[in-house]
Each structure stands twice: as C-alpha cells, then as structure tokens.
Design an enzyme around this catalytic site. Structure first.
Site, mmCIF file in Angstrom:
data_model
loop_
_atom_site.group_PDB
_atom_site.id
_atom_site.type_symbol
_atom_site.label_atom_id
_atom_site.label_comp_id
_atom_site.label_asym_id
_atom_site.label_seq_id
_atom_site.Cartn_x
_atom_site.Cartn_y
_atom_site.Cartn_z
ATOM 1 C CB ALA A 193 -0.955 -0.012 1.187
ATOM 2 C CG HIS A 232 5.797 2.980 1.769
ATOM 3 N ND1 HIS A 232 4.444 3.144 1.763
ATOM 4 C CD2 HIS A 232 6.088 2.201 2.847
ATOM 5 C CE1 HIS A 232 3.913 2.495 2.783
ATOM 6 N NE2 HIS A 232 4.885 1.923 3.466
ATOM 7 C CE LYS A 274 15.368 10.979 11.800
ATOM 8 N NZ LYS A 274 15.748 12.411 11.864
ATOM 9 C CE LYS A 275 2.792 7.949 10.700
ATOM 10 N NZ LYS A 275 2.470 6.511 10.666
#
Ligand code: PAF
Length: 274
Positions: free
Chosen positions: A29, A34, A145-146
């Site tokens: 997804a 990404h 980093k999320k």
C-alpha cells in the site's frame, strides 16, 4: 525490475546482479512516505531490493491483518517507476515455518508506548525484519522515523546481534497540511482528517516551547494534551531519549517527542526528533 515470490527465486535474482544492495522493507500500500525511502535507497546504492509482505506475526489478535490495505498492482507500478531492481513479494509459507525459533523485543523497550498498546507486536516485527535483512544481504536498509520505536528497536537488534547492515533513518513525509503519511490514513473521512492534524499541531507546539527555552517534559506534555483534545482518544504523549528512556527534561539533540491517538477508525502516531 524482477518480481520474485520465493526465497530460491530471490537468491537467483541476486546472483544476476552485482553491487552493494540497498533494501527497503514494506507492507505494501505504498505511499509518498515509502517512495521517499525507495528514492533515497535508489540514490545511495547500486542494487535496490524492496519487499512487500504483510507480516502476520506483528498483528495482534483482533487487529486489522485481514483488512490491511493491499494494492499489489499499484505497488508494482510504483516500484517499476522508481527503478527498483528486485521486488520481493513472498507468501506467508515462504517466510515462516511452524514452531519457529523466535527473537524477542527487549522486556522494557519493546513493551512501552507502542509496545504497551500492542504487546508482542515488536517481537513479530523484529522476527520478520531479521529474516528480510538476512535474505536481502543489504549493506544499507531504510526505515522511516515515523515508526520511531520500530526504528530504534531495529537499530538495537542490528547492534546486539552484530549484523553487518547499516540502518538508515529517513525523515517523516507529511501531506500539505502536516498529517504524517500512513497507509491507514485512507480510513479517515474529511472531518477526521482535520482532527487528525492535532497530532502534528501538538508536536509543533512542543517544538515552539522548546525553542522558547521550555525544557521540562511535564509542562510540554500538558500543553500538547490540550492541542490533542480534538482526537477521539489520546493514547500517549511521551518525551524520551534516542534509546527510548523517558526524559524529565528535553535534551536537545537526543530527544524524541511522540504522540499516539485514535481518530475515527485508525490509530495514528507521529513524532518529532529534537
Ligand atoms: O514498517 C513496516 O511497514 C513493517 O513494520 C516492516 C518494517 C516492513 C516489517 O514488517
């Protein structure tokens, strides 16, 4: 781009290419977040491998494993355009045997914050990341980093198990209003999207306070909770160091401020590294 579904085919595809490997593990997804990892990996490595695998062992009982968004066709297009060399899309059977030896997340760092809400999630995440890193043979692997706690735990695993791969932390990608991109954002309606912005707004207000000289964690968290009142549930507001130890006061250059909350259906997380 070669698309492979089995371990044997992955090894064959790797034999056919020469050079240092950059690797981006994903659950598909794919969105702009990404893509930014994939693009960075493309720039910094000769060979680029991306994996798409919705890993069952990191979903807890009752979580959205079956409903997790799957967009194979679109993902393949994105990877083709991003000039991925090998796209690895294994089945569950290819990745797991019954009654496997498992590695586990650390008893404290793996069971606070995200790990407290999702006990066992990080065990499954580390198990699959270990497998994927070994399979890819990557010199560098890219993580956003999320998912800050995931990133820190993967770095610890690589250190503790003497793995020869560099983990490259990548910046959070946000939409034009500041919402951190996530595959689960598709579940938000217009009203929820607006309210979801309170996560990034709370982080902005924390940053402003720090820049104005306020370093005391409790004071900053209190202010953040006021901003987060627009969420349906605030799960946590935390100020930790880069090893995920809670901090009484912000240490510039060694701090992560994190928030998690529910808005409509999805749980949302966000953070800022200070
Ligand atoms: O962040 C993710 O998408 C997943 O946790 C990962 C790293 C691909 C492991 O399944």
């Amino acid at each position: 781009m070669v698309i492979v579904h089995t371990i044997e085919a992955l090894y064959e595809a790797k034999k056919a290419v020469v050079g240092s490997v950059g690797f981006v593990p994903t659950m598909g997804a794919l969105h702009q977040g990404h893509l930014s990892l994939i693009q960075q990996a493309r720039r910094e490595n000769e060979i680029l491998i991306v994996s798409i695998f919705v890993n069952p062992t990191q979903f807890l009982e009752g979580e959205d494993l079956d409903a997790y968004p799957r967009k194979d066709e679109a993902d393949i297009q994105i990877c083709t355009l991003a000039k991925v060399d090998i796209l690895f899309m294994p089945s569950i059977e290819a990745m797991y045997e019954k009654d496997e030896l498992c590695i586990g997340a650390p008893a404290i760092g793996g069971y606070i914050l995200e790990g407290a809400k999702r006990a066992g999630h990080f065990d499954g995440m580390l198990q699959i990341v270990m497998k994927l890193l070994n399979l890819s043979g990557a010199k560098r692997a890219y993580f956003g980093k999320k998912d800050a706690q995931q990133l820190v735990l993967v770095m610890q695993m690589v250190k503790h198990y003497f793995m020869e791969v560099e983990i490259v932390p990548c910046e959070i990608v946000r939409d034009s209003l500041g919402l951190a991109l996530s595959s689960r954002n598709i579940y938000l309606n217009e009203d929820e999207k607006k309210r979801a912005l309170s996560l990034s707004k709370a982080l902005k207000s924390a940053t402003k306070m720090v820049m104005a000289g306020e370093l005391e964690s409790e004071t900053i968290k209190k202010e953040m909770r006021l901003v987060l009142a627009q969420t349906d549930t605030i799960e946590y507001v935390a100020i930790v160091n880069r090893a995920f130890k809670p901090l009484e006061s912000v240490e510039i250059g060694n701090t992560i401020i994190l928030v998690a909350g529910q808005v409509g259906l999805p749980r949302l997380i966000d953070n800022i590294w200070i």
